[in-house]
Design a protein around this motif. Sequence first.
Motif, PDB file in Angstrom:
ATOM      1  N   TRP A  72       7.205 -17.278   2.579  1.00 40.00           N
ATOM      2  CA  TRP A  72       7.332 -15.821   2.543  1.00 40.00           C
ATOM      3  C   TRP A  72       6.311 -15.204   1.595  1.00 40.00           C
ATOM      4  CZ3 TRP A  72       8.502 -11.685   4.924  1.00 40.00           C
ATOM      5  CH2 TRP A  72       8.699 -10.491   4.237  1.00 40.00           C
ATOM      6  N   ARG A  73       6.070 -15.835   0.448  1.00 44.57           N
ATOM      7  CA  ARG A  73       5.095 -15.310  -0.508  1.00 44.57           C
ATOM      8  C   ARG A  73       3.716 -15.147   0.128  1.00 44.57           C
ATOM      9  NH1 ARG A  73       5.999 -15.737  -6.070  1.00 44.57           N
ATOM     10  NH2 ARG A  73       7.826 -16.922  -6.739  1.00 44.57           N
ATOM     11  N   SER A  74       3.371 -16.048   1.034  1.00 46.64           N
ATOM     12  CA  SER A  74       2.037 -16.033   1.622  1.00 46.64           C
ATOM     13  C   SER A  74       1.835 -14.856   2.576  1.00 46.64           C
ATOM     14  CB  SER A  74       1.770 -17.347   2.365  1.00 46.64           C
ATOM     15  OG  SER A  74       2.551 -17.429   3.543  1.00 46.64           O
ATOM     16  N   ARG A  75       2.936 -14.196   2.956  1.00 47.18           N
ATOM     17  CA  ARG A  75       2.801 -13.097   3.919  1.00 47.18           C
ATOM     18  C   ARG A  75       3.386 -11.775   3.436  1.00 47.18           C
ATOM     19  NH1 ARG A  75       5.746 -14.465   9.315  1.00 47.18           N
ATOM     20  NH2 ARG A  75       5.304 -12.277   9.670  1.00 47.18           N
ATOM     21  N   ARG A  76       4.090 -11.761   2.310  1.00 48.89           N
ATOM     22  CA  ARG A  76       4.735 -10.541   1.851  1.00 48.89           C
ATOM     23  C   ARG A  76       3.708  -9.529   1.350  1.00 48.89           C
ATOM     24  NH1 ARG A  76       5.784 -10.041  -3.844  1.00 48.89           N
ATOM     25  NH2 ARG A  76       7.737  -8.930  -3.457  1.00 48.89           N
ATOM     26  N   ASP A  77       4.057  -8.261   1.448  1.00 48.70           N
ATOM     27  CA  ASP A  77       3.242  -7.173   0.933  1.00 48.70           C
ATOM     28  C   ASP A  77       3.878  -6.688  -0.362  1.00 48.70           C
ATOM     29  OD1 ASP A  77       1.845  -4.896   0.353  1.00 48.70           O
ATOM     30  OD2 ASP A  77       2.486  -3.771   2.128  1.00 48.70           O
ATOM     31  N   PRO A  78       3.309  -7.031  -1.506  1.00 50.60           N
ATOM     32  CA  PRO A  78       3.947  -6.670  -2.780  1.00 50.60           C
ATOM     33  C   PRO A  78       4.181  -5.168  -2.929  1.00 50.60           C
ATOM     34  CG  PRO A  78       2.177  -8.250  -3.137  1.00 50.60           C
ATOM     35  CD  PRO A  78       2.069  -7.806  -1.711  1.00 50.60           C
ATOM     36  N   GLN A  79       3.285  -4.361  -2.370  1.00 49.56           N
ATOM     37  CA  GLN A  79       3.442  -2.916  -2.511  1.00 49.56           C
ATOM     38  C   GLN A  79       4.704  -2.418  -1.820  1.00 49.56           C
ATOM     39  OE1 GLN A  79       1.166  -2.503  -5.172  1.00 49.56           O
ATOM     40  NE2 GLN A  79       1.422  -0.468  -4.256  1.00 49.56           N
ATOM     41  N   ARG A  80       5.065  -3.064  -0.729  1.00 48.41           N
ATOM     42  CA  ARG A  80       6.242  -2.613   0.011  1.00 48.41           C
ATOM     43  C   ARG A  80       7.507  -2.736  -0.824  1.00 48.41           C
ATOM     44  NH1 ARG A  80       8.342  -4.338   6.085  1.00 48.41           N
ATOM     45  NH2 ARG A  80      10.296  -3.168   5.962  1.00 48.41           N
ATOM     46  N   PHE A  81       7.547  -3.717  -1.711  1.00 44.63           N
ATOM     47  CA  PHE A  81       8.769  -3.997  -2.459  1.00 44.63           C
ATOM     48  C   PHE A  81       8.674  -3.574  -3.926  1.00 44.63           C
ATOM     49  CE2 PHE A  81       8.223  -7.269   0.883  1.00 44.63           C
ATOM     50  CZ  PHE A  81       9.247  -6.838   1.720  1.00 44.63           C
ATOM     51  N   SER A  82       7.667  -2.789  -4.253  1.00 47.84           N
ATOM     52  CA  SER A  82       7.448  -2.408  -5.644  1.00 47.84           C
ATOM     53  C   SER A  82       8.539  -1.474  -6.170  1.00 47.84           C
ATOM     54  CB  SER A  82       6.075  -1.741  -5.801  1.00 47.84           C
ATOM     55  OG  SER A  82       6.000  -0.573  -4.999  1.00 47.84           O
TER      56      SER A  82
END
Length: 369
Positions: free
Chosen positions: A348-358
Amino acid sequence: MSRPGGPAPEPDCPELGFYGLAGHTDDPHDLLDEIADAERTGLGAVFLSERFDTKDAVALAGAAAAASHRLGIGTAATNPHTRHPLVTATAATTLHRLSRGRYALGLGRGFDALSDLIGLPRVTSARLEDTVALLRTLWRGEAVADHHGAAGDFPYLRRTATGEDRIPVLMVALGERTLELAGRIADGVVLHTFFTDDTLARAVRTVRHAAERAGRDPGSVRIWAVLATVEESVPEELRLRKITGRLATYLQGYGDVLVRVNGWDPGVLKRFRDDPLVRDHPGPLDAAPAATLERIGSLLPDEWLAACATGSAGHCASRIADQFGAGADSVILHGATPAELAPVVAAWRSRRDPQRFSSLPANPGWRTP
């Protein structure tokens, strides 16, 4: 005093949670190892369900708060009538301050049959709503005087703790009426395992619309999907127990509601329940021997068993993405330990968008910091 002592550090993946001591356990001490593994893995929150055995939610939440530094902690759930509301308010205050603001109190209806058996009234929407109102009054540091409502009759209630505590309330919801109630009054919602993607999307819409009708910001309610997740490295017998056994246990207890919300065939549920293997089995099916679970699996349609995440870590990560695509804010990976989930979280880390969950804090009951 919303975050006493300063804010807790944020987890790596606040959008992902897990259930501590998922299923049956004789050794609650295992939770401490799970907490350590979860923080190393980067999971964001631990959820603690309650059973009348070795899984007292308040005791486990205290252990989780003491053993962790970053994890959000949520009860998901306890019932509003198994403790006096002043006791519940006190427990939540203690856990809130102990965890430096990482704790959320989760409430749910529970099982009507169990309430009948142990001599407690069935939990109604009115009781849930009245209990939440009482708790929030107490957490604000205010007194409750001469109260007569669905939660009970209370001449005088007041916490002796000073100050105000901002503690989120999670609502565990399955049916449409509870989803609507959650949208009206809860800060966060925990949905149910084995929702199809379409059912999840409908549930999200129901919660958001109810919040909007109540004059709330619908985006402020944090919605947790619950995805049974068993990656391919987990041994087959455990997979049977965590997927087939878990679904079968739900169908034993409240299959009518789960089948109805998913639009599944009630005739299949009847045949399942009428099968001698199911009808005559003593206790929950997720504790049955592997041979029994294999036979039970043949009674369940592939479509029903597909409402989960299995196979490779990459495929499980894709199924997590599906939950967000259906509108969830966060996802509980149900049924597996943090150690078993490590490959899935890495994928999941390899595809997650950090901005989406900020905008997601550690506390699982809040949508924004």
